[in-house]
Design a protein around this motif. Structure first.
Motif, short mmCIF file in Angstrom:
data_model
loop_
_atom_site.label_atom_id
_atom_site.label_comp_id
_atom_site.label_asym_id
_atom_site.label_seq_id
_atom_site.Cartn_x
_atom_site.Cartn_y
_atom_site.Cartn_z
N LYS A 14 20.76 -32.86 -21.13
CA LYS A 14 20.35 -31.46 -21.16
C LYS A 14 20.81 -30.18 -20.48
CE LYS A 14 15.16 -32.86 -21.65
NZ LYS A 14 14.00 -33.27 -21.95
N LYS A 15 21.31 -30.38 -19.25
CA LYS A 15 21.86 -29.47 -18.48
C LYS A 15 22.85 -28.53 -19.14
CE LYS A 15 20.92 -31.41 -13.69
NZ LYS A 15 21.54 -30.95 -12.50
N ILE A 16 23.92 -29.13 -20.16
CA ILE A 16 24.20 -28.98 -20.00
C ILE A 16 24.25 -28.24 -21.86
CG2 ILE A 16 26.34 -29.85 -22.63
CD1 ILE A 16 27.27 -31.54 -21.21
N LEU A 17 22.86 -28.45 -22.56
CA LEU A 17 21.81 -27.70 -23.74
C LEU A 17 21.25 -26.98 -22.56
CD1 LEU A 17 20.07 -30.97 -25.69
CD2 LEU A 17 22.48 -29.73 -26.10
N ASN A 18 21.09 -26.45 -22.15
CA ASN A 18 20.39 -25.51 -21.23
C ASN A 18 21.42 -24.84 -20.65
OD1 ASN A 18 17.91 -25.94 -21.60
ND2 ASN A 18 17.78 -27.48 -19.54
N VAL A 64 24.10 -19.29 -22.10
CA VAL A 64 25.49 -18.61 -22.63
C VAL A 64 24.86 -17.74 -23.80
CG1 VAL A 64 27.97 -18.73 -23.47
CG2 VAL A 64 27.49 -20.13 -21.35
N SER A 65 24.69 -18.46 -25.18
CA SER A 65 24.48 -17.67 -26.05
C SER A 65 23.88 -16.55 -25.82
CB SER A 65 23.75 -18.83 -26.94
OG SER A 65 23.09 -18.27 -28.14
#
Length: 188
Positions: free
Chosen positions: A2-6, A11-12
């Motif tokens: 979840k941290k990576i997805l967030n 960034v996006s």
């Protein structure tokens, strides 16, 4: 995970914001007039006829906007705020040419296009459509989903399809006081 997805989402969003800031610089410079503090999202909007578009100070135009003003001017005043997905179109296609598809009738008549003027301090709700020849008076509110085909007076609340004046925001005495407080005098 979840941290990576967030992180990717943040960034996006940042990249999208930066891209819009760069594009906005060029879009504003291409306009007939663009005031200070104007907020636009050109990467996710569709603007046609920038050379015929004027926007006043501190106006906010959201992503998903569709503004077409190639043959007739679009003039938006100061401190105007739009809800999501506004559409403003200053022209029409000819529909009176016998023997041609509408799509193939490229020659325009003067009455096929007319300016749109949105005066200062107007708020339009989500999914509003404003068509050619309309002037929206200062301080007006346009209800979500309205299709505005006729001009409306200052400080009116307008809604419906086609839109009509539903009521006034203020009494005449309140309008005078409001304008005295904002402008230091009564505007005509």
């Amino acid at each position: 995970m979840k941290k990576i997805l967030n992180f990717v989402i943040k960034v996006s969003s940042l990249l999208s914001y930066l891209y819009d800031r760069v594009l906005a610089f060029f879009y504003k410079a291409s306009m007939k007039h663009c005031g200070k503090g104007v907020y636009i999202r050109p990467s996710s909007s569709d603007f046609k006829g920038l050379w015929n578009m004027s926007i006043g100070d501190y106006t906010s135009i959201p992503k998903g906007s569709v503004f077409f003003c190639t043959e007739a001017e679009l003039r938006i005043g100061k401190k105007v705020i739009f809800g999501p997905h506004p559409t403003i179109i200053t022209g029409d296609h000819r529909i009176d040419v016998v023997g041609k598809y509408i799509m193939d009738s490229h020659e325009k008549l003067p009455e096929n296009d007319a300016p749109v003027v949105i005066e200062d301090d107007v708020w339009t709700g989500a999914n509003v459509t404003i068509l050619k020849g309309v002037t929206i008076g200062r301080g007006s509110v346009i209800a979500a989903g309205a299709v505005v085909t006729k001009s409306c007076p200052p400080y009116s609340i307008v809604g419906g399809v086609p839109a009509k004046v539903l009521k006034m925001r203020f009494t005449s005495g309140e309008i005078k006081e409001h304008e005295r407080m904002l402008y230091g005098k009564t505007k005509s």
